[in-house]
Design a protein around this motif. Structure first.
Motif, PDB file in Angstrom:
ATOM      1  N   PRO A   1      -4.689  24.847 -46.703  1.00 17.58           N
ATOM      2  CA  PRO A   1      -3.347  24.260 -46.831  1.00 17.58           C
ATOM      3  C   PRO A   1      -2.842  23.695 -45.504  1.00 17.58           C
ATOM      4  O   PRO A   1      -3.246  24.139 -44.431  1.00 17.58           O
ATOM      5  CB  PRO A   1      -2.487  25.453 -47.273  1.00 17.58           C
ATOM      6  CG  PRO A   1      -3.204  26.652 -46.746  1.00 17.58           C
ATOM      7  CD  PRO A   1      -4.675  26.303 -46.790  1.00 17.58           C
ATOM      8  N   ALA A   2      -1.962  22.716 -45.615  1.00 11.13           N
ATOM      9  CA  ALA A   2      -1.307  22.173 -44.425  1.00 11.13           C
ATOM     10  C   ALA A   2      -0.427  23.289 -43.841  1.00 11.13           C
ATOM     11  O   ALA A   2       0.327  23.934 -44.570  1.00 11.13           O
ATOM     12  CB  ALA A   2      -0.470  20.955 -44.787  1.00 11.13           C
ATOM     13  N   PRO A   3      -0.499  23.522 -42.531  1.00  9.74           N
ATOM     14  CA  PRO A   3       0.200  24.672 -41.943  1.00  9.74           C
ATOM     15  C   PRO A   3       1.712  24.676 -42.117  1.00  9.74           C
ATOM     16  O   PRO A   3       2.293  25.715 -42.351  1.00  9.74           O
ATOM     17  CB  PRO A   3      -0.170  24.610 -40.457  1.00  9.74           C
ATOM     18  CG  PRO A   3      -0.954  23.379 -40.251  1.00  9.74           C
ATOM     19  CD  PRO A   3      -1.247  22.746 -41.574  1.00  9.74           C
ATOM     20  N   ASP A   4       2.342  23.515 -42.034  1.00  8.02           N
ATOM     21  CA  ASP A   4       3.806  23.495 -42.064  1.00  8.02           C
ATOM     22  C   ASP A   4       4.379  22.737 -43.255  1.00  8.02           C
ATOM     23  O   ASP A   4       5.531  22.327 -43.225  1.00  8.02           O
ATOM     24  CB  ASP A   4       4.343  22.872 -40.760  1.00  8.02           C
ATOM     25  CG  ASP A   4       3.952  23.689 -39.545  1.00  8.02           C
ATOM     26  OD1 ASP A   4       3.903  24.923 -39.667  1.00  8.02           O
ATOM     27  OD2 ASP A   4       3.681  23.083 -38.490  1.00  8.02           O
ATOM     28  N   GLU A   5       3.565  22.522 -44.284  1.00  9.78           N
ATOM     29  CA  GLU A   5       4.052  21.770 -45.434  1.00  9.78           C
ATOM     30  C   GLU A   5       3.703  22.501 -46.730  1.00  9.78           C
ATOM     31  O   GLU A   5       2.717  23.217 -46.813  1.00  9.78           O
ATOM     32  CB  GLU A   5       3.415  20.375 -45.450  1.00  9.78           C
ATOM     33  CG  GLU A   5       3.839  19.528 -44.265  1.00  9.78           C
ATOM     34  CD  GLU A   5       3.354  18.094 -44.387  1.00  9.78           C
ATOM     35  OE1 GLU A   5       3.218  17.602 -45.521  1.00  9.78           O
ATOM     36  OE2 GLU A   5       3.119  17.486 -43.347  1.00  9.78           O
TER      37      GLU A   5
END
Length: 156
Positions: A105-109
């Protein structure tokens, strides 16, 4: 070094990778599914070099995943549109997106929230099902031995 081709392979996954197996090709198909049609828009959205984009679009057209359509506005202008073959990649792209959201997963989204247009409800996970619609895992399936494979195995 030239990339290995699988044109003569008996494996349909290997043959499919010949057509859409590099990351740019699948990202182009994904953006075409989102409605991107023009060369400049693909380039801007993907941040891809012109020569690579030109090559991938030509390959996707040659492989009949996209079609190049002359829209003829203000001179010669083309758009790239998904063919039926390209639209059939939809479950593949969604499954890959869901796999990526789970395992990388995208770390901040937050993951993209895809919804059913008719109901507004979130779409479910793409899954393999039996003929009655029951979910199957990799442990639930097998490849039957064919007569030809049997002969090949016995001959070696």
């Amino acid at each position: 070094m030239a990339r290995k081709r699988f044109d003569d392979s008996n494996c349909s996954v290997a043959r499919a990778l010949n057509e859409v197996g590099d990351w740019w090709s699948l990202l182009i198909v994904l953006h075409a599914m989102y409605g991107t049609r023009r060369f400049v828009d693909f380039q801007q959205e993907l941040g891809i070099a012109k020569n690579i984009l030109c090559d991938r679009l030509a390959r996707l057209v040659d492989n009949q995943v996209l079609k190049k359509v002359d829209v003829g506005e203000h001179g010669s202008r083309f758009e790239y549109r998904l063919t039926e073959k390209g639209r059939d990649l939809f479950p593949v792209v969604i499954a890959l997106r869901q796999w990526g959201d789970k395992w990388n997963p995208a770390p901040d989204e937050t993951p993209l929230d895809l919804r059913d247009r008719a109901t507004g409800r979130p779409i479910g996970a793409v899954e393999v099902q039996d003929a009655d619609g029951q979910s199957l895992s990799i442990r639930d399936v097998f490849v039957p031995v064919t007569e030809a494979a049997d002969k090949k195995r016995n001959a070696g």
